[in-house]
Enzyme design. Sequence first.
Site, PDB file in Angstrom:
ATOM      1  N   ARG A   1     -26.219  40.042   7.090  1.00  0.00           N
ATOM      2  CA  ARG A   1     -25.946  41.232   6.302  1.00  0.00           C
ATOM      3  C   ARG A   1     -26.831  41.213   5.062  1.00  0.00           C
ATOM      4  O   ARG A   1     -27.088  40.162   4.474  1.00  0.00           O
ATOM      5  CB  ARG A   1     -24.466  41.292   5.884  1.00  0.00           C
ATOM      6  CG  ARG A   1     -23.512  41.670   7.008  1.00  0.00           C
ATOM      7  CD  ARG A   1     -23.675  43.136   7.382  1.00  0.00           C
ATOM      8  NE  ARG A   1     -22.695  43.573   8.375  1.00  0.00           N
ATOM      9  CZ  ARG A   1     -22.923  43.611   9.676  1.00  0.00           C
ATOM     10  NH1 ARG A   1     -24.085  43.219  10.148  1.00  0.00           N
ATOM     11  NH2 ARG A   1     -21.993  44.049  10.509  1.00  0.00           N
TER      12      ARG A   1
ATOM     13  N   GLU B   1     -29.215  49.338   1.942  1.00  0.00           N
ATOM     14  CA  GLU B   1     -29.598  49.693   3.305  1.00  0.00           C
ATOM     15  C   GLU B   1     -29.114  51.110   3.599  1.00  0.00           C
ATOM     16  O   GLU B   1     -27.919  51.388   3.392  1.00  0.00           O
ATOM     17  CB  GLU B   1     -28.968  48.712   4.286  1.00  0.00           C
ATOM     18  CG  GLU B   1     -29.434  48.865   5.709  1.00  0.00           C
ATOM     19  CD  GLU B   1     -28.867  47.788   6.624  1.00  0.00           C
ATOM     20  OE1 GLU B   1     -28.245  48.164   7.647  1.00  0.00           O
ATOM     21  OE2 GLU B   1     -29.042  46.599   6.318  1.00  0.00           O
TER      22      GLU B   1
ATOM     23  N   HIS C   1     -32.509  47.158  10.859  1.00  0.00           N
ATOM     24  CA  HIS C   1     -31.193  46.795  11.402  1.00  0.00           C
ATOM     25  C   HIS C   1     -31.114  47.108  12.904  1.00  0.00           C
ATOM     26  O   HIS C   1     -30.184  47.779  13.369  1.00  0.00           O
ATOM     27  CB  HIS C   1     -30.076  47.520  10.649  1.00  0.00           C
ATOM     28  CG  HIS C   1     -28.764  46.788  10.716  1.00  0.00           C
ATOM     29  ND1 HIS C   1     -27.800  46.911   9.744  1.00  0.00           N
ATOM     30  CD2 HIS C   1     -28.253  45.925  11.627  1.00  0.00           C
ATOM     31  CE1 HIS C   1     -26.747  46.178  10.065  1.00  0.00           C
ATOM     32  NE2 HIS C   1     -27.006  45.569  11.215  1.00  0.00           N
TER      33      HIS C   1
END
Length: 300
Positions: free
Chosen positions: A216, A244, A263
């Site tokens: 993460r 993000e 991602h």
Amino acid sequence: MVLLAPRLRPEAFALLPEGVEVVHFADPLPERALEAEVVIPPYGERALLEALFPRLKRLRLVQTLSAGVDWILDLIPEGVVLADGSGIHDAPVAEWVVGVILASLKKLPTFLENQKQGLWREERLGDLEGRTVLILGYGSIGRAVEERLLPFGVEVLRVARKERPGVYAPQDLPHLLPQADVVVLLLPLTPETRRLVDRDFLARMRPGALLVNAGRGGLVDTEALVEAVREGRIRAALDVTDPEPLPEDHPLWTLPGVLITPHVAGLSEGFFRRAGRFLAEQLGRYLRGEPLLNVVREGY
């Protein structure tokens, strides 16, 4: 039983046991969906779920298809079981990790840039053989990464939340980090792990080491990372960032030694097939009253 689910490809629901009716998220929500006992939540849709969960009076299980549940953990109603998608993403994420390690050592980003400019310029390449890789977050994905790295002749240092034979605890990081050529982040995001990778962590890493983040973005202090990369102390390969999505004017995009993907490490052609097998097993267990897989306990 009604399964309330996002619109996934048919493979995700092809193997479900008899008695499972699939109702997809929609606006407005079909009346039948309010009878759902099981929900597969659409990733990241916190506002939608916060409004929905109180309306589902028969809700018993929330089953994510993501391995991380930091984005939904605080929304789960009391008495409802939360289970994560651990195992579904092991192979593609592990392949991404190995891929970016090799890309960095073999300087593929540099050669791609040279190709755009029509430059034939030799570079001395790094070897994976003989390197030490520290896996921080040694769960199912960590094991999959290790399985793919060992044939290259690497040494693996394993770190998990709880120490066990062959696996170090986070308290051992100060003396492990200077030994590692590559540090792979696979931890969940919790209050304890948020910004674990801070200035002190980065300063302890071996000069020239590669930081690989497939966990993460919030695990890393982004400002400290930019500083360390800009000074040439480390390199980074990131599938997740904080913030993000990464703003288009963020310095990480253009810093030398940084490889970024949006991602996508877990997004692969086989995702729906693997999700289908997992859901068939999990919902079969649910219907038979058997212990469920991947139940989130102790807050995570």
